[in-house]
Design a protein around this motif. Structure first.
Motif, short mmCIF file in Angstrom:
data_model
loop_
_atom_site.label_atom_id
_atom_site.label_comp_id
_atom_site.label_asym_id
_atom_site.label_seq_id
_atom_site.Cartn_x
_atom_site.Cartn_y
_atom_site.Cartn_z
N SER A 69 0.99 -1.70 0.02
CA SER A 69 -0.40 -0.32 -0.11
C SER A 69 0.72 1.41 -0.19
O SER A 69 1.59 0.91 0.35
CB SER A 69 -0.95 -0.09 1.21
N GLY A 70 0.39 2.59 -0.33
CA GLY A 70 0.83 3.17 -0.63
C GLY A 70 1.56 3.80 1.36
O GLY A 70 2.81 4.61 1.18
N ASP A 71 0.81 3.33 2.29
CA ASP A 71 1.36 3.90 3.44
C ASP A 71 2.48 2.39 4.14
O ASP A 71 3.81 3.51 4.35
CB ASP A 71 0.54 3.63 4.17
N GLU A 72 2.27 1.66 3.64
CA GLU A 72 3.50 1.19 3.31
C GLU A 72 4.79 1.19 2.62
O GLU A 72 6.08 1.48 2.52
CB GLU A 72 3.34 -1.07 3.15
N LEU A 73 4.62 1.77 1.49
CA LEU A 73 5.86 2.11 0.35
C LEU A 73 6.53 3.46 1.47
O LEU A 73 7.95 3.89 0.71
CB LEU A 73 5.18 2.43 -1.19
N GLU A 74 5.84 4.13 2.28
CA GLU A 74 6.04 5.14 2.79
C GLU A 74 7.69 5.15 3.23
O GLU A 74 8.03 5.98 3.57
CB GLU A 74 4.96 6.10 2.85
N LYS A 75 7.22 4.42 3.92
CA LYS A 75 7.82 3.55 5.16
C LYS A 75 9.55 2.31 4.98
O LYS A 75 10.00 2.76 5.48
CB LYS A 75 6.84 2.55 6.16
N MET A 76 8.98 2.59 3.29
CA MET A 76 10.53 1.39 3.02
C MET A 76 11.38 2.53 2.92
O MET A 76 11.19 3.20 2.18
CB MET A 76 9.52 0.94 1.38
N SER A 77 12.85 2.02 3.32
CA SER A 77 13.73 2.23 2.44
C SER A 77 14.36 2.21 0.98
O SER A 77 13.15 1.41 0.59
CB SER A 77 15.09 2.13 3.24
#
Length: 918
Positions: free
Chosen positions: A596-604
């Motif tokens: 998801s976009g939220d998960e993507l935001e937290k990924m390095s």
């Protein structure tokens, strides 16, 4: 202030505070104040990046590295005393530049014709009165009116609304409409605030009044456009490759020229001036003057073929870039799917029905489009269809244009229900007369239900209710089975819940249907509330729907997988819907990871890089996140094509190696950012375009092989002359060499540029970026195979003529008729071996006879031209002196015409031996 904070400010503040902040009121602005604000804020339009001038656009076609090399080689030809050939080289450059400019200008005109996004007019409250205004003159603080079908002209806060549904797919990529109201709720996903509407989106149903707080480039639409415009344009892979090839060929030509200069001075004892002119001629000979026009023609023909397959190419080089694509980042809605909600299942407590094509109930199948009502014998289906069609505010107008979609005035969800009922023979216009609507409780985001009250008979009203399963079922205490009404048991309610959950796992949206018949005396029609009306309902069943995949998408994805092209879905839709569609169409397996976009935001960066190497889907992503995905793929070494139609897709379209926008549903921002526009919005057209792109690169390499082949037999006579210290007279003059390069080779080479795609091109992997045009295969084929054979035959012909005239008893002729005939035969054998070579170069692996010996008419016109040109050079007195030629004997002509046949058969044998297993 941060854009998100501004949105929250206008969404969460009271409407009175919004008016105060914008210095406006419910009666709108005065004309004077509006004019002052127009001067301050500017026109309400998306400013396009400043485009290069026509002159700059024109001149760039004449200053590429290859073009510069041709200008120099033309000058060298003039310096070497061959004025005519120098001018001919320059003319090649000029014609090619004009053709490129015309082709790209025509594409830009077609693109501009497609760009039509923002509305022309809007109803605005000015001086307390409703006026129609050019949308470009809308300013912050303006109060305007919205109704179904309107495109929203600015970012605005809702003042009042009635059953407002907004299609925000252009901005967030979601296929479902958003409910909007006066009250604030954060919603789910991007741009989901319930009391805000955004520029560039559209009203699907309902009406509203709103106050604009951002216009033009300050809107969310404009901010994304700015993000797109800030990105630099980079050279296409083909441009880089041609520049590299130009450098390689220049180094080869100059190196050979220098060697020939030294050999002429020290071995033949030429004076420096004469040696220099001789060397300059060899430099010109080793520069492939036909490369640039052939590349341009190949690209232009690819553009023409792609246009027939619904792909409009804005820049020629984009054709080849698409051909080397390794990854396609594709939007879902409208690209992989039809962007048209469709009913798939109808479930009643007794049966589940799969909705197929055409009109009756049979073994759990419902086929629509029959003349008789398919639900006549089934009271449960009959009641469900009544609810679906009558508890509905959407109208569907069929268009007369062949293949065009129906015009929907309302929401896609309600449209699917209307179409289901109408295809089954339900005439809503007649039924509504029998059961007229008396009152409506519109859908809202809290209840997630809609109800309408109709006259049922003289003593009773009927209440129809539809909505989300969880919100309708809790209002039901009865159930209808086979037309009989009975109390709903917990097991029956659980069975309905289980089916609803199964449909959700398939990515389908459920709509529950219920009703209630009440006495007239029990309801005051003037004091209807949801609380008193939507209770003690009778549950009838479910309809389930989704935006179905395009029919041709299955084969298109299969072809991409065969071509070793990875497809990654990047969508604004939910994770569940995205994965369901991806698995259904064969895009991924069920093991694919959904981020998801939220998960993507937290990924390095590293985590994202690793994730992109596996099966992955991206859902609920923001515009800058799509851009991030594309950029990370490029950093992983991929050639990325990105597709999309919305404003949210534009940054990724611009960043991608090749951006592909939708022409029918695409926004102007997306079209401006893209390199290619699909006029039919069809993913399958991308696959066809990739095939053409691969064909273009393959054809350029075929041309390169062919054109370099003649350089070997052209150079070999000069090498013999130099190494023998001049004892062997020059078997081929510089003028004859240039005759081959600029005369006889040119048209067949151009014919190769238009060669039809090989049948196996989409069963091969995309070419490696490190694999250059001038690779080992090209060098081996051109120099060690075709070139070597041609050299042996041409030199053999030279010595054979001398042998027939007394050599070695008599020294090799250096002038006179024997010498002229010998050099003419060298020129002739090179031309006729090139006839065989151009036919052999048409295919890489398959037999030329399988592809069709005469299927490429362009090559055969070129062959006829080069034979006629050679004939003219051998029989025309003035030209004979200029090109060192003479009349040939009939036996010479017979030898030349027979020469290509064994060479073609020999190459066929080679292909059969090397590639028969493949």
């Amino acid at each position: 202030m941060d854009q998100n904070k501004i949105r929250k400010l206008y969404a969460q503040n009271k409407i009175s505070e919004v008016f105060l902040n914008l210095k406006s009121a419910d009666v709108g602005l005065t004309s004077t104040e509006a004019n002052n604000r127009l001067k301050k804020y500017g026109l309400n339009e998306i400013k396009k990046p400043q485009k290069e001038s026509e002159w700059k656009s024109f001149l760039k076609n004449f200053i590429s590295m290859m073009a510069i090399l041709l200008w120099i080689s033309g000058a060298i030809a003039i310096l070497s005393g061959t004025l005519e050939l120098g001018i001919a080289i320059w003319l090649v450059n000029i014609i090619n530049g004009l053709f490129s400019f015309w082709q790209e200008r025509a594409a830009k005109k077609a693109t501009n014709a497609l760009n039509n996004m923002l509305p022309s007019y809007v109803q605005v409250i000015r001086n307390g009165k409703k006026v129609q205004l050019d949308a470009k003159k809308l300013v912050p603080g303006d109060v305007f009116i919205l109704q179904a079908g309107n495109t929203i002209p600015a970012d605005a806060r809702i003042i009042s609304a009635s059953s407002l549904q907004v299609d925000q797919s252009a901005l967030n990529g979601e296929s479902t409409t958003e409910s909007k109201s006066v009250e604030y709720a954060p919603g789910e996903g991007n741009y989901a605030e319930t009391n805000l509407v955004y520029s560039g989106t559209s009203v699907a149903a309902g009406t509203a009044r709103a106050i604009a707080f951002a216009t033009g480039m300050e809107t969310e639409f404009g901010k994304i456009a700015q993000l797109t415009q800030k990105q630099r344009k980079v050279d296409s892979p083909l441009t880089k490759e041609l520049n590299r090839l130009t450098k390689q060929l220049s180094m080869i030509a100059v190196s050979i020229g220098l060697l020939f200069l030294l050999a002429a001075i020290f071995l033949v004892k030429y004076p420096f001036a004469k040696a220099f002119v001789f060397a300059l001629g060899m430099v010109v000979a080793f520069i492939p003057e036909g490369l640039l026009p052939t590349v341009t023609l190949s690209l232009a023909q690819g553009v023409k073929r792609m246009a027939k397959k619904h792909a409009l190419v804005k820049e020629l080089n984009s054709v080849e870039t698409l051909g080397e694509t390794t990854v396609i980042c594709s939007d879902k809605t409208g690209t992989l799917t039809q962007n048209q909600m469709t009913i798939h299942y109808i479930w009643t407590p007794k049966n589940e029905y799969r909705v197929t094509g055409n009109g009756y109930v049979n073994n759990g199948q419902i086929e629509l489009n029959k003349k008789q009502l398919w639900y006549d014998e089934n009271p449960d289906l009959q009641k469900l269809v009544e609810i679906a069609a009558l508890d509905n505010d959407t109208s569907v107008e069929q268009t007369k244009m062949k293949g065009a979609k129906p015009k929907i005035l309302g929401t896609p969800t309600e449209a699917a229900l209307v179409i289901m009922a109408e295809k089954g023979g339900f005439d809503r216009s007649k039924v509504i007369i029998k059961y007229p609507r008396l009152y409506e409780l519109p859908f809202d985001s809290e209840r997630k239900r809609m109800s309408t009250i109709h006259r049922w008979n003289d003593q009773q009203f009927i209440i129809f209710t539809k909505g989300s399963f969880s919100d309708v079922i809790k209002q039901c205490d009865q159930i209808q089975i086979d037309g009989q009404i009975q109390p709903m048991t917990p097991s029956q309610q659980q069975a309905a819940a289980n089916y609803n959950a199964q449909y959700a796992l398939k990515g389908l949206r459920s709509m529950a249907m219920a009703y209630r018949i009440v006495d007239k005396d029990s309801i005051d029609i003037n004091k209807v509330t949801a609380t008193t009306t939507e209770q003690h309902l009778i549950f009838v069943g479910l309809t389930t729907m989704s935006d179905p995949p395009r029919p041709e998408i299955y084969n298109a994805i299969k072809r991409c997988h065969e071509a070793k092209i990875k497809i990654i879905m990047v969508t604004g839709d939910s994770k569940l819907t995205a994965k369901s569609v991806a698995v259904q169409i064969g895009l991924t397996t069920n093991q694919a990871r959904v981020i998801s976009g939220d998960e993507l935001e937290k990924m390095s960066k590293h985590e994202l890089s690793v994730a992109l190497k596996g099966e992955v889907i991206f859902a609920r992503v923001a515009p800058e996140q799509k851009y991030k995905v594309v950029k990370t793929l490029q950093q992983n070494g991929e050639i990325v094509a990105s597709t999309g139609d919305g404003v949210n897709d534009a940054p990724a379209l611009k960043q991608a190696d090749i951006g592909i926008a939708m022409g029918m549903t695409g926004t102007d921002v997306a079209k401006d950012a893209a390199n290619i526009i699909l006029t039919d919005d069809n993913f399958a057209s991308i696959v066809a375009a990739i095939e053409e792109g691969r064909a273009v690169y393959s054809n350029i390499r075929k041309f390169l092989t062919y054109i370099l082949t003649s350089n070997v037999p052209e150079a070999f006579p000069s090498i013999l002359f130099l190494l023998s210290g001049g004892i062997i007279p020059l078997p081929m003059t510089v003028m004859q060499i240039l005759t081959v390069d600029l005369g006889t080779d040119m048209l067949p080479a151009l014919g190769l540029g238009g060669e039809a795609v090989d049948s196996d091109v989409m069963k091969q992997s995309p070419r490696n970026r490190k694999e250059y045009l001038l690779n080992k295969t090209v060098i081996a084929k051109a120099f060690l195979w075709y070139g070597f054979i041609s050299s042996m035959i041409s030199i053999g012909a030279y010595f054979l003529v001398n042998l027939k005239n007394g050599w070695p008893r008599i020294p090799l002729a250096s002038n006179g008729e024997v010498y002229l005939r010998a050099t003419t035969m060298v020129l002739g054998t090179i031309i006729f071996t090139q006839i065989a070579n151009v036919l052999n170069c048409r295919t890489n692996r398959i037999s030329i006879f399988k592809k069709g010996l005469f299927s490429n008419t362009g090559i055969w016109y070129g062959i006829i031209f080069e034979i006629l040109l050679f004939l003219i050079l051998t029989i025309t007195p003035g030209l004979q002196q200029l090109f060192n030629t003479t009349n040939l004997l009939m036996t010479d002509w017979l030898f030349l015409f027979c020469l290509p046949i064994p060479l073609v058969l020999l190459d066929e044998l080679k292909k059969w031996i090397l590639y028969r297993k493949k």
